[in-house]
Design a protein around this motif. Structure first.
Motif, PDB file in Angstrom:
ATOM      1  N   ALA A  58       0.832  -1.203   0.000  1.00  0.00           N
ATOM      2  CA  ALA A  58       0.000   0.000   0.000  1.00  0.00           C
ATOM      3  C   ALA A  58       0.865   1.250   0.000  1.00  0.00           C
ATOM      4  CB  ALA A  58      -0.922  -0.009   1.220  1.00  0.00           C
ATOM      5  N   ARG A  59       1.951   1.233   0.783  1.00  0.00           N
ATOM      6  CA  ARG A  59       2.819   2.413   0.844  1.00  0.00           C
ATOM      7  C   ARG A  59       3.478   2.671  -0.506  1.00  0.00           C
ATOM      8  NH1 ARG A  59       5.836   2.900   6.669  1.00  0.00           N
ATOM      9  NH2 ARG A  59       4.114   2.255   7.974  1.00  0.00           N
ATOM     10  N   ALA A  60       3.845   1.600  -1.193  1.00  0.00           N
ATOM     11  CA  ALA A  60       4.511   1.766  -2.488  1.00  0.00           C
ATOM     12  C   ALA A  60       3.594   2.424  -3.507  1.00  0.00           C
ATOM     13  CB  ALA A  60       4.976   0.406  -2.992  1.00  0.00           C
ATOM     14  N   LYS A  61       2.303   2.238  -3.394  1.00  0.00           N
ATOM     15  CA  LYS A  61       1.369   2.786  -4.371  1.00  0.00           C
ATOM     16  C   LYS A  61       1.024   4.248  -4.098  1.00  0.00           C
ATOM     17  CE  LYS A  61      -0.893  -1.601  -5.517  1.00  0.00           C
ATOM     18  NZ  LYS A  61      -2.157  -2.367  -5.489  1.00  0.00           N
ATOM     19  N   LEU A  62       1.203   4.712  -2.860  1.00  0.00           N
ATOM     20  CA  LEU A  62       0.850   6.089  -2.515  1.00  0.00           C
ATOM     21  C   LEU A  62       1.970   7.036  -2.914  1.00  0.00           C
ATOM     22  CD1 LEU A  62      -0.718   5.526   1.011  1.00  0.00           C
ATOM     23  CD2 LEU A  62      -1.900   5.790  -1.174  1.00  0.00           C
ATOM     24  N   LYS A  63       1.616   8.152  -3.504  1.00  0.00           N
ATOM     25  CA  LYS A  63       2.623   9.085  -4.006  1.00  0.00           C
ATOM     26  C   LYS A  63       2.077  10.506  -3.965  1.00  0.00           C
ATOM     27  CE  LYS A  63       4.727   9.824  -8.417  1.00  0.00           C
ATOM     28  NZ  LYS A  63       5.118   9.203  -9.680  1.00  0.00           N
ATOM     29  N   ALA A  86      -2.068  14.223  -5.177  1.00  0.00           N
ATOM     30  CA  ALA A  86      -2.057  13.341  -4.009  1.00  0.00           C
ATOM     31  C   ALA A  86      -3.249  12.408  -4.106  1.00  0.00           C
ATOM     32  CB  ALA A  86      -2.120  14.160  -2.725  1.00  0.00           C
ATOM     33  N   PRO A  87      -3.164  11.183  -3.530  1.00  0.00           N
ATOM     34  CA  PRO A  87      -4.292  10.256  -3.583  1.00  0.00           C
ATOM     35  C   PRO A  87      -5.495  10.799  -2.814  1.00  0.00           C
ATOM     36  CG  PRO A  87      -2.567   9.422  -2.146  1.00  0.00           C
ATOM     37  CD  PRO A  87      -1.998  10.607  -2.844  1.00  0.00           C
ATOM     38  N   ARG A  88      -6.607  10.916  -3.480  1.00  0.00           N
ATOM     39  CA  ARG A  88      -7.809  11.515  -2.887  1.00  0.00           C
ATOM     40  C   ARG A  88      -8.396  10.623  -1.794  1.00  0.00           C
ATOM     41  NH1 ARG A  88     -13.528  11.790  -4.953  1.00  0.00           N
ATOM     42  NH2 ARG A  88     -14.457  13.529  -3.827  1.00  0.00           N
ATOM     43  N   LYS A  89      -8.858  11.231  -0.706  1.00  0.00           N
ATOM     44  CA  LYS A  89      -9.527  10.574   0.419  1.00  0.00           C
ATOM     45  C   LYS A  89      -8.672   9.501   1.090  1.00  0.00           C
ATOM     46  CE  LYS A  89     -14.224  11.424  -1.203  1.00  0.00           C
ATOM     47  NZ  LYS A  89     -15.530  10.831  -1.560  1.00  0.00           N
ATOM     48  N   THR A  90      -7.350   9.617   0.929  1.00  0.00           N
ATOM     49  CA  THR A  90      -6.449   8.672   1.582  1.00  0.00           C
ATOM     50  C   THR A  90      -5.850   9.265   2.848  1.00  0.00           C
ATOM     51  OG1 THR A  90      -5.878   7.626  -0.517  1.00  0.00           O
ATOM     52  CG2 THR A  90      -4.327   7.330   1.292  1.00  0.00           C
ATOM     53  N   PHE A  91      -5.545  10.556   2.804  1.00  0.00           N
ATOM     54  CA  PHE A  91      -4.865  11.201   3.916  1.00  0.00           C
ATOM     55  C   PHE A  91      -5.853  11.745   4.950  1.00  0.00           C
ATOM     56  CE2 PHE A  91      -1.492  12.187   0.562  1.00  0.00           C
ATOM     57  CZ  PHE A  91      -0.847  10.986   0.821  1.00  0.00           C
ATOM     58  N   LYS A  92      -5.351  11.898   6.149  1.00  0.00           N
ATOM     59  CA  LYS A  92      -6.161  12.418   7.244  1.00  0.00           C
ATOM     60  C   LYS A  92      -6.713  13.790   6.881  1.00  0.00           C
ATOM     61  CE  LYS A  92      -5.933  13.327  12.202  1.00  0.00           C
ATOM     62  NZ  LYS A  92      -5.064  13.323  13.405  1.00  0.00           N
ATOM     63  N   GLY A  93      -8.046  13.943   6.975  1.00  0.00           N
ATOM     64  CA  GLY A  93      -8.682  15.207   6.625  1.00  0.00           C
ATOM     65  C   GLY A  93      -8.625  15.522   5.155  1.00  0.00           C
ATOM     66  N   VAL A 115      -7.036  18.319  -0.781  1.00  0.00           N
ATOM     67  CA  VAL A 115      -6.888  17.624  -2.055  1.00  0.00           C
ATOM     68  C   VAL A 115      -8.239  17.662  -2.766  1.00  0.00           C
ATOM     69  CG1 VAL A 115      -6.300  15.456  -3.185  1.00  0.00           C
ATOM     70  CG2 VAL A 115      -5.107  16.133  -1.086  1.00  0.00           C
ATOM     71  N   SER A 116      -8.260  18.113  -4.018  1.00  0.00           N
ATOM     72  CA  SER A 116      -9.509  18.265  -4.765  1.00  0.00           C
ATOM     73  C   SER A 116     -10.070  16.912  -5.194  1.00  0.00           C
ATOM     74  CB  SER A 116      -9.282  19.139  -5.999  1.00  0.00           C
ATOM     75  OG  SER A 116      -8.572  18.406  -6.988  1.00  0.00           O
ATOM     76  N   SER A 117     -11.265  16.944  -5.759  1.00  0.00           N
ATOM     77  CA  SER A 117     -11.900  15.717  -6.246  1.00  0.00           C
ATOM     78  C   SER A 117     -11.115  15.085  -7.388  1.00  0.00           C
ATOM     79  CB  SER A 117     -13.333  16.021  -6.705  1.00  0.00           C
ATOM     80  OG  SER A 117     -13.326  16.983  -7.747  1.00  0.00           O
ATOM     81  N   LYS A 118     -10.238  15.866  -8.029  1.00  0.00           N
ATOM     82  CA  LYS A 118      -9.403  15.348  -9.110  1.00  0.00           C
ATOM     83  C   LYS A 118      -8.035  14.874  -8.617  1.00  0.00           C
ATOM     84  CE  LYS A 118     -11.544  18.233 -12.682  1.00  0.00           C
ATOM     85  NZ  LYS A 118     -11.311  19.259 -13.734  1.00  0.00           N
ATOM     86  N   GLY A 119      -7.831  14.935  -7.300  1.00  0.00           N
ATOM     87  CA  GLY A 119      -6.555  14.493  -6.744  1.00  0.00           C
ATOM     88  C   GLY A 119      -5.447  15.517  -6.883  1.00  0.00           C
ATOM     89  N   THR A 120      -5.796  16.811  -6.964  1.00  0.00           N
ATOM     90  CA  THR A 120      -4.798  17.875  -7.087  1.00  0.00           C
ATOM     91  C   THR A 120      -4.917  18.831  -5.899  1.00  0.00           C
ATOM     92  OG1 THR A 120      -6.292  19.277  -8.391  1.00  0.00           O
ATOM     93  CG2 THR A 120      -4.853  17.756  -9.597  1.00  0.00           C
ATOM     94  N   GLY A 139       1.338  13.908   3.259  1.00  0.00           N
ATOM     95  CA  GLY A 139       0.021  13.543   3.755  1.00  0.00           C
ATOM     96  C   GLY A 139       0.147  12.471   4.814  1.00  0.00           C
ATOM     97  N   VAL A 140      -0.777  12.441   5.778  1.00  0.00           N
ATOM     98  CA  VAL A 140      -0.748  11.463   6.860  1.00  0.00           C
ATOM     99  C   VAL A 140      -1.784  10.376   6.586  1.00  0.00           C
ATOM    100  CG1 VAL A 140      -1.018  11.087   9.330  1.00  0.00           C
ATOM    101  CG2 VAL A 140      -0.049  13.247   8.495  1.00  0.00           C
TER     102      VAL A 140
END
Length: 293
Positions: A58-63, A86-93, A115-120, A139-140
């Protein structure tokens, strides 16, 4: 009594048995690398290969990415801006945090962004100090029952933070008829000025920039106690290439600026072009640099 043929058959059987024993599987070791323990290649005692855990996968896929959208060289106290993904809805808050480091100092949190709905995302922070400012975002990933919380950090973006230095405070390489003084031009006070002090005579001063500076600024004119009718010509030279800044008489002041990027030495001249006594000055002459020249 044995016959020659039966004797040959017995010897062949014994030889075949020996070959079979040598070829039988056993717990053998691969050739050892000097200084290391042997590693079993097959047979009893072989340790199965390690399979990456779900957390490591999982960590390898997050960027997180970051890109500077402001200049590479900015005056200290101005804003540096960045965009990234950044990966959307992955990080705290659903947030990333912007960090800044000045020189070899510690990382400091300066801002956060959704992070926007487009992951930006887009974020900014104030440039500070003088010299290199390094920036990154992270991101946490929140804690779960199976794993601890951890950070996913972006690559680092670096830029220069520039500061104004007064020539008044710098040493001269060489000069003639030149002074560093507080003066008044057209009724305005300039506490850190440089200019000529000989009557009806040219004066000049040279300063090393060391390829560290981007811009020169000053307010030019004649000192208020100069005689009526006095005129002085102002000339700036960068590595020998002259730029005329114009002729000035009593009672007026003009702002000047010169691009000094990729230049090593600055020379300022005040040239006498009339007989009345007069003193030409570069009011609050200053240079914008990445470190003290």
């Amino acid at each position: 009594m044995t016959t020659p043929s039966s004797s040959r058959a017995a010897r062949f059987a014994a030889f075949s048995l020996g070959v079979a024993l040598v070829a039988a599987p056993s717990a053998t070791a691969a050739p050892a690398v000097p200084g290391s323990a042997p590693v079993l290649t097959h047979g009893v005692g072989l340790t199965p290969p390690v399979t990456p855990t779900a957390t490591a996968t999982a960590r390898a896929k997050l960027k997180v990415t970051i890109k500077r959208t402001s200049g590479y060289r900015l005056q200290t106290g101005t804003r540096s801006t960045f965009t990234g993904t950044a990966p959307r809805k992955t990080f705290k808050g659903n947030k990333v945090t912007l960090q800044r480091k000045v020189g070899n100092g510690a990382w400091v949190n300066v801002a956060s962004a959704k992070v926007s709905s487009k992951g930006t995302y887009s974020v900014s922070g104030i440039t500070t100090g003088v010299g290199v400012n390094s920036w990154r975002t992270f991101g946490v990933v929140p804690k779960t029952k199976k794993k601890k919380a951890y950070n996913v950090v972006s690559p680092v973006q670096a830029m220069w933070s520039l500061q104004w230095f007064y020539l008044y405070d710098l040493g001269r390489v060489n000069s003639y008829g030149w002074s560093h003084a507080s003066t008044s031009i057209a009724g305005r006070a300039f506490s850190r000025s440089v200019g000529s002090y000989y009557d009806r005579r040219s004066g000049w001063g040279e300063y090393n920039l060391g390829y560290k500076c981007d811009e020169f600024r000053a307010e030019i004119g004649l000192r208020d106690d100069s005689e009526t009718g006095a005129v002085r010509r102002f000339v700036a030279s960068l590595d020998g290439a002259e730029t005329s800044l114009g002729d000035k008489g009593l009672g007026s002041v003009t702002s000047v600026r010169i691009d000094t990027r990729t230049r090593f030495r600055l020379r300022l001249d005040v040239v006498d072009v009339s007989n009345p006594d007069g003193w030409g000055y570069y009011g609050n002459a200053r240079i914008l640099c990445q470190s003290k020249p």
